[in-house]
Scaffold this motif. Structure first.
Motif, PDB file in Angstrom:
ATOM      1  N   ASP A  59       0.829  -1.208   0.000  1.00 33.28           N
ATOM      2  CA  ASP A  59       0.000   0.000   0.000  1.00 33.28           C
ATOM      3  C   ASP A  59       0.856   1.248   0.000  1.00 33.28           C
ATOM      4  O   ASP A  59       0.573   2.226  -0.713  1.00 33.28           O
ATOM      5  CB  ASP A  59      -0.905   0.016   1.241  1.00 33.28           C
ATOM      6  CG  ASP A  59      -2.039  -0.991   1.118  1.00 33.28           C
ATOM      7  OD1 ASP A  59      -2.668  -1.307   2.141  1.00 33.28           O
ATOM      8  OD2 ASP A  59      -2.280  -1.445  -0.022  1.00 33.28           O
ATOM      9  N   LEU A  60       1.896   1.201   0.801  1.00 34.48           N
ATOM     10  CA  LEU A  60       2.767   2.365   0.883  1.00 34.48           C
ATOM     11  C   LEU A  60       3.444   2.645  -0.440  1.00 34.48           C
ATOM     12  O   LEU A  60       3.525   3.794  -0.893  1.00 34.48           O
ATOM     13  CB  LEU A  60       3.829   2.138   1.967  1.00 34.48           C
ATOM     14  CG  LEU A  60       3.388   2.431   3.387  1.00 34.48           C
ATOM     15  CD1 LEU A  60       4.428   1.971   4.373  1.00 34.48           C
ATOM     16  CD2 LEU A  60       3.123   3.925   3.561  1.00 34.48           C
ATOM     17  N   THR A  61       3.912   1.551  -1.056  1.00 37.47           N
ATOM     18  CA  THR A  61       4.576   1.738  -2.346  1.00 37.47           C
ATOM     19  C   THR A  61       3.614   2.397  -3.331  1.00 37.47           C
ATOM     20  O   THR A  61       3.959   3.348  -4.042  1.00 37.47           O
ATOM     21  CB  THR A  61       5.042   0.392  -2.907  1.00 37.47           C
ATOM     22  OG1 THR A  61       5.616  -0.361  -1.867  1.00 37.47           O
ATOM     23  CG2 THR A  61       6.036   0.579  -4.020  1.00 37.47           C
ATOM     24  N   ASP A  70      -0.878  11.295  -0.726  1.00 33.98           N
ATOM     25  CA  ASP A  70      -1.762  11.540   0.410  1.00 33.98           C
ATOM     26  C   ASP A  70      -0.990  11.198   1.666  1.00 33.98           C
ATOM     27  O   ASP A  70      -0.920  10.029   2.090  1.00 33.98           O
ATOM     28  CB  ASP A  70      -3.008  10.664   0.267  1.00 33.98           C
ATOM     29  CG  ASP A  70      -3.995  10.926   1.396  1.00 33.98           C
ATOM     30  OD1 ASP A  70      -5.049  10.269   1.406  1.00 33.98           O
ATOM     31  OD2 ASP A  70      -3.689  11.766   2.272  1.00 33.98           O
ATOM     32  N   PHE A  71      -0.410  12.246   2.236  1.00 28.63           N
ATOM     33  CA  PHE A  71       0.481  11.976   3.373  1.00 28.63           C
ATOM     34  C   PHE A  71      -0.257  11.442   4.583  1.00 28.63           C
ATOM     35  O   PHE A  71       0.286  10.708   5.384  1.00 28.63           O
ATOM     36  CB  PHE A  71       1.265  13.247   3.753  1.00 28.63           C
ATOM     37  CG  PHE A  71       2.407  13.510   2.819  1.00 28.63           C
ATOM     38  CD1 PHE A  71       2.325  14.527   1.868  1.00 28.63           C
ATOM     39  CD2 PHE A  71       3.555  12.733   2.861  1.00 28.63           C
ATOM     40  CE1 PHE A  71       3.378  14.756   0.999  1.00 28.63           C
ATOM     41  CE2 PHE A  71       4.609  12.967   1.990  1.00 28.63           C
ATOM     42  CZ  PHE A  71       4.525  13.992   1.039  1.00 28.63           C
ATOM     43  N   LYS A  72      -1.495  11.823   4.677  1.00 28.92           N
ATOM     44  CA  LYS A  72      -2.258  11.335   5.824  1.00 28.92           C
ATOM     45  C   LYS A  72      -2.385   9.819   5.773  1.00 28.92           C
ATOM     46  O   LYS A  72      -2.216   9.109   6.768  1.00 28.92           O
ATOM     47  CB  LYS A  72      -3.669  11.970   5.821  1.00 28.92           C
ATOM     48  CG  LYS A  72      -3.730  13.338   6.433  1.00 28.92           C
ATOM     49  CD  LYS A  72      -4.635  13.287   7.680  1.00 28.92           C
ATOM     50  CE  LYS A  72      -4.663  14.609   8.451  1.00 28.92           C
ATOM     51  NZ  LYS A  72      -3.391  14.967   8.965  1.00 28.92           N
ATOM     52  N   MET A  73      -2.688   9.340   4.542  1.00 27.79           N
ATOM     53  CA  MET A  73      -2.851   7.902   4.417  1.00 27.79           C
ATOM     54  C   MET A  73      -1.529   7.179   4.640  1.00 27.79           C
ATOM     55  O   MET A  73      -1.458   6.132   5.311  1.00 27.79           O
ATOM     56  CB  MET A  73      -3.398   7.568   3.027  1.00 27.79           C
ATOM     57  CG  MET A  73      -3.857   6.129   2.956  1.00 27.79           C
ATOM     58  SD  MET A  73      -4.851   5.799   1.522  1.00 27.79           S
ATOM     59  CE  MET A  73      -3.675   5.908   0.229  1.00 27.79           C
ATOM     60  N   PHE A 103       9.252  12.198   8.398  1.00 23.48           N
ATOM     61  CA  PHE A 103       9.287  12.738   7.036  1.00 23.48           C
ATOM     62  C   PHE A 103       7.893  12.995   6.516  1.00 23.48           C
ATOM     63  O   PHE A 103       7.638  13.955   5.760  1.00 23.48           O
ATOM     64  CB  PHE A 103      10.044  11.782   6.111  1.00 23.48           C
ATOM     65  CG  PHE A 103      11.539  11.876   6.290  1.00 23.48           C
ATOM     66  CD1 PHE A 103      12.278  10.735   6.559  1.00 23.48           C
ATOM     67  CD2 PHE A 103      12.193  13.089   6.192  1.00 23.48           C
ATOM     68  CE1 PHE A 103      13.644  10.823   6.714  1.00 23.48           C
ATOM     69  CE2 PHE A 103      13.552  13.175   6.361  1.00 23.48           C
ATOM     70  CZ  PHE A 103      14.295  12.044   6.625  1.00 23.48           C
ATOM     71  N   CYS A 104       6.978  12.115   6.889  1.00 24.64           N
ATOM     72  CA  CYS A 104       5.586  12.327   6.463  1.00 24.64           C
ATOM     73  C   CYS A 104       5.059  13.651   6.991  1.00 24.64           C
ATOM     74  O   CYS A 104       4.394  14.407   6.281  1.00 24.64           O
ATOM     75  CB  CYS A 104       4.710  11.193   6.989  1.00 24.64           C
ATOM     76  SG  CYS A 104       4.675   9.796   5.905  1.00 24.64           S
ATOM     77  N   GLU A 105       5.299  13.905   8.246  1.00 18.99           N
ATOM     78  CA  GLU A 105       4.815  15.161   8.816  1.00 18.99           C
ATOM     79  C   GLU A 105       5.411  16.344   8.099  1.00 18.99           C
ATOM     80  O   GLU A 105       4.749  17.346   7.885  1.00 18.99           O
ATOM     81  CB  GLU A 105       5.172  15.218  10.307  1.00 18.99           C
ATOM     82  CG  GLU A 105       4.151  14.485  11.152  1.00 18.99           C
ATOM     83  CD  GLU A 105       4.469  14.594  12.631  1.00 18.99           C
ATOM     84  OE1 GLU A 105       4.153  13.634  13.358  1.00 18.99           O
ATOM     85  OE2 GLU A 105       5.039  15.626  13.037  1.00 18.99           O
TER      86      GLU A 105
END
Lengths: 154, 740
Positions: A59-61, A70-73, A103-105
């Motif tokens: 999913d991440l890939t 979609d950084f939240k996801m 990094f997502c944040e």
């Protein structure tokens, strides 16, 4: 090879995993939960973890491949992965996830990509190591020995 | 002429010749008549004469011859016819008898001659027999002498008496002038004159042993004639007129105790000989006869045997004396040792009590002091005092234990206990130290190891703790593995414990525990000292001075009391070591087993505190959900899991006593669930306790949890111990807020 030797090899191998930080105390806790009423507990949890992680990684890939990320996801996936890996005691994956979340944040795409790679690597490593560990345990049981119970506190 | 019947003689009578003839005839007749008389006389005289018939014949013949000659006297003159007839008859008879006699003599004369030869033969035989008789008599005599000599020699076991007696008796038997005995000196290079017959004080006269004459004597076991001029025979100063008598020398083997093998007559290659020299009287012209030489040889042998007997006896007397002395020494040593032990025990008993009282005072007061207000330096000092006095108290206890153990006054407290729990306890106790040193400790209990056993729990734990503690103490890095299993009989007889003879009995089993570490190891020569009291390995002493060296000695005592054996194996310095002990434990009675069977089947490793506790677990993450579920199952709870808030809403009921929910999932407000639950279960006793599992450590989370009315917050990851203590706190206090 006789049972005592195999048991010693298992101990050494396990110890090496801890020293390298691949596994931590949580894994030992899991082993402690395995008993006669629950003989395959560890194996079940680990296979659940593999399945879960592979799904999450896919999913991440996919999520990071999107034109707009979609950084939240992504964050929630990583959070899941972090939870799973810490439940099982896969320390390095957990640490990698923590970095990933940062990094997502920051919404740092390159950072996320490299973290993803790192997480994948760590996952492969843990998977191989755990499979080897289970194989050794099976060998011992097949030879009539019992798996030694380990105590460790770091 | 008248016709007379007279016969005219043939020739004319010559007067002179006639006269001579007449006289001769007369004497012939006389002689002839006397011969038979002589014969009869002599035959009567002699006792034996076998030929009487011959004699008669011969007598007849002679008588008739005599008669003839007598009658012939009458024919010289004119004689009548009657005379002529008588004459003729006589002649005829004579002729007949003489022929018969002649014939008879032919037979008789060879016989007579042979009698003579037989007589000669018999004489010779008689002479021979006489000679032989003489020989036998001399031999008989010799034998008698030898027996007598042997008897004399053997009647004493004293060396000197034997030798002296030999010389004396030989001198007497053989009528010797001088008899001497030469013994080899200690160095074996010379012969020393030791005993003589006549001279009272033999001067320490020596001759070297390598003389040719001596070698000659020593090389043969016969008596050898030697020259009177050789050094061994020149014992008296020779005066010129003495013609010295013949001298004979013989060797006397000197046998030692060690020469006698069991099945083997000693070879005379012993090479130690004494020399006996015998001298015949001078000027006596006596010679050594063969039988005398034989006598000498026999005596020499007998002397050798007698001397060896005397030597054996001396040896055994000496050994006996030595043993007696040793016995006395041992006895007194034993008494001394007993006295020493008693004294020590008394001392220990008294001192122990005396030492403990002040010790306790110090420890108690230092502890109290610790509780008061102190400056940091003061606190440090008090802590040091406390630590040191604790150490000292331990040492005193150890010493007391050991002395009680040695007295045999220590008794095991036998009871039924949980064997597995003992191992776990020990493991828990050393966990802190092991974790500080980053050591991996692994416990491996065999599946067939009974859970419950009968024995002294406290001492078993003490032993195990000591052994494991040593392993941890002397391992800087690596791992320690503890294995426990039931020892089978073949593994009980270990080559490294040869004096241990375990006997398998009903109702008992032998527990074998092996503690292997990867530490500094012990060199093989130190291993025997490990269990000796107060003997410390040099390296150990340097590294760790907190040990008193008593620990292993005490363990050994305990293990021995439990009819077991303890030993340590190590391959050398740096190669780690393995401590192994085997103890005998009892198997609890069946009644215990039946008790156990009523308890619902419990997991082997844990004790369940919460049987049947109904719990609901809410967690989105599958892995952590199953982990939490496993944890609670292990504790005996009845677990239900839900993976979403909605499901949780649906499922939760008043039957659930505790709800665990994971609140670290972003986007899901687990707090809503708590609110909902509060709403649903208005009555407090029906409401399940709500506990949040969270991975975040900030106070915000905690405040939120408290705000929504959660009863507790736990930080993930949760260990088994933590969960157990959490649940027990929760159920007891109905609230739990772990400090983060």
């Amino acid at each position: 090879m006789e049972v005592g030797q195999m048991q010693r090899r298992l101990l050494e191998y396990t110890k090496s995993l801890f020293m390298e930080g691949v596994l931590d105390n949580q894994f030992l806790q899991l082993q402690q939960l395995q008993d006669e009423s629950n003989p395959d507990f560890v194996a079940e949890v680990v296979s659940l973890f593999f399945a879960d992680s592979e799904r999450l990684l896919n999913d991440l890939t996919r999520a990071l491949d999107q034109p707009t990320i979609d950084f939240k996801m992504v964050d929630s996936h990583v959070h899941q992965l972090k939870g799973s890996s810490s439940s099982i005691g896969a320390e390095r994956i957990k640490n990698a996830c923590v970095a990933f979340r940062n990094f997502c944040e920051e919404q740092n795409i390159e950072g996320c990509m490299s973290c993803l790679q790192q997480v994948k690597q760590e996952y492969c490593l843990v998977k191989n190591k755990l499979e080897t560990l289970f194989r050794m345990e099976q060998q011992i049981v097949a030879a009539g020995g019992s798996i030694p119970m380990m105590e460790l506190s770091f | 002429m008248e016709s007379c019947n007279c016969i005219e003689p043939q020739w004319p009578a010559d007067e002179l010749l006639m006269k001579y003839q007449y006289i001769s005839d007369f004497f012939i007749a006389l002689a002839y008549f006397s011969i038979p008389l002589e014969l009869i006389y002599f035959v009567k005289k002699s006792a034996v004469f076998p030929y009487r018939w011959v004699l008669v014949q011969f007598g007849a013949f002679i008588v008739l011859c005599g008669a003839t000659h007598l009658i012939n006297l009458w024919t010289f003159n004119m004689h009548s016819r009657t005379v002529a007839i008588v004459m003729t008859t006589a002649k005829v008879l004579t002729a007949v008898v003489s022929c018969a006699t002649a014939l008879m003599l032919v037979h008789i004369i060879p016989d007579l001659l042979s009698v003579k030869t037989r007589e000669l033969f018999l004489k010779n035989k008689a002479a021979e027999l006489d000679r032989e008789m003489g020989l036998i008599r001399t031999q008989e005599e010799t034998g008698r002498h030898v027996r007598m000599l042997t008897h004399e020699i053997r009647s004493t076991l004293d060396r000197h008496t034997i030798l002296k007696t030999t010389l004396v008796e030989l001198g007497r038997t053989l009528a010797l002038e001088e008899c001497a005995l030469w013994m080899p000196t200690r160095t074996g290079l010379e012969l020393q004159l030791s005993y003589t017959l006549r001279q009272q004080n033999p001067v320490g006269y020596t001759v070297p042993i390598q003389l040719p004459v001596i070698n000659q004597v020593f090389s043969s076991n016969h008596a050898v004639k030697i020259s009177p001029n050789c050094p061994v025979a020149r014992l008296r100063p020779l005066a010129g007129k003495y013609m010295p008598g013949e001298v004979v020398a013989v060797r006397v083997p000197l046998l030692h105790l060690s020469n006698f093998q069991i099945n083997d007559w000693p070879e005379l290659s012993t090479k130690r000989y004494a020399l006996m020299v015998l001298m015949l009287p001078s000027d006596s012209a006596r010679q050594w006869h063969v039988h005398e030489l034989e006598l000498v040889e026999v005596v020499a042998d007998q002397v050798a045997v007698a001397l060896s007997h005397a030597a054996i006896l001396e040896e055994s007397m000496r050994a006996r004396d030595l043993l007696m002395q040793q016995n006395i020494a041992l006895d007194s040593a034993r008494r001394e040792a007993e006295t020493a032990i008693r004294a020590r025990n008394d001392f220990l008993a008294v001192m122990n009590h005396e030492m403990r009282t002040p010790m306790h005072a110090i420890i108690a007061l230092s502890s109290l002091l610790q509780e008061t207000e102190l400056t940091p330096e003061q606190r440090l000092m008090v802590e040091t005092i406390l630590k040191s006095s604790n150490l000292l108290a331990t040492l005193i206890n150890d010493v007391l234990d050991l002395s009680r153990l040695e007295d045999g006054s220590l008794q095991l407290q036998i009871g039924t206990f949980n064997l597995h729990a003992v191992f776990r306890e020990v493991l828990n106790l050393i966990k802190p130290i092991a974790s500080v040193k980053k050591l991996l400790v692994a416990l491996n209990l065999a599946p067939d190891l009974p859970e419950y056993a009968v024995g002294d729990e406290k001492r078993l734990m003490q032993t195990l703790l000591n052994v494991v503690g040593n392993a941890v103490k002397f391992t800087k890095e690596g791992n320690i593995s503890i294995t426990g299993f039931v020892a089978k009989s073949e593994s009980l007889r270990d080559s490294r414990a040869p004096e241990f003879f375990p006997v398998p009995i009903e109702n008992h089993f032998y527990l074998r525990v092996q503690v292997k570490d990867s530490g500094s190891g012990i060199s093989p020569q130190d291993i025997p000292n490990l269990f000796t009291k107060f003997a410390q390995n040099q390296a150990i002493a340097l590294r760790n001075s907190s040990g008193s060296g008593l620990g292993l000695a005490i363990c050994k005592r305990f293990v021995n009391l439990m009819e077991g054996h303890i030993w340590i194996e190590s391959e050398g310095l740096g190669k780690g070591c393995t401590a192994i002990f085997i103890v005998k434990l009892g198997i609890p009675e069946h009644s215990n087993d039946s008790n156990l069977s009523f308890i619902p089947k419990m997991p082997v490793h844990g004790q369940t505190n919460f049987p049947g506790l109904k719990v609901l677990v809410m967690d989105e993450n599958g892995v952590s959900r199953s982990v939490t579920k496993g944890l609670l199952l292990h504790l005996g709870c009845d677990v239900m899991t839900v993976s979403s808030v909605e499901e949780c809403f649906r499922v939760v009921s008043h039957e659930h006593q505790v709800v665990f929910m994971d609140v670290c999932v972003p986007g899901i407000d687990g707090y809503e669930v708590a609110v909902h639950i509060h709403d649903k279960f208005t009555r407090r006793h029906e409401r399940p306790l709500i506990v949040a599992l969270t991975g975040s450590t900030d106070n915000l989370t905690k405040d939120n949890c408290m705000r929504v009315g959660m009863d507790g917050v736990i930080l993930k990851p949760v260990s088994l111990e933590k969960m157990r203590s959490v649940l027990s706190d929760l159920l007891e206090h109905r609230v739990l807020f772990e400090s983060m």
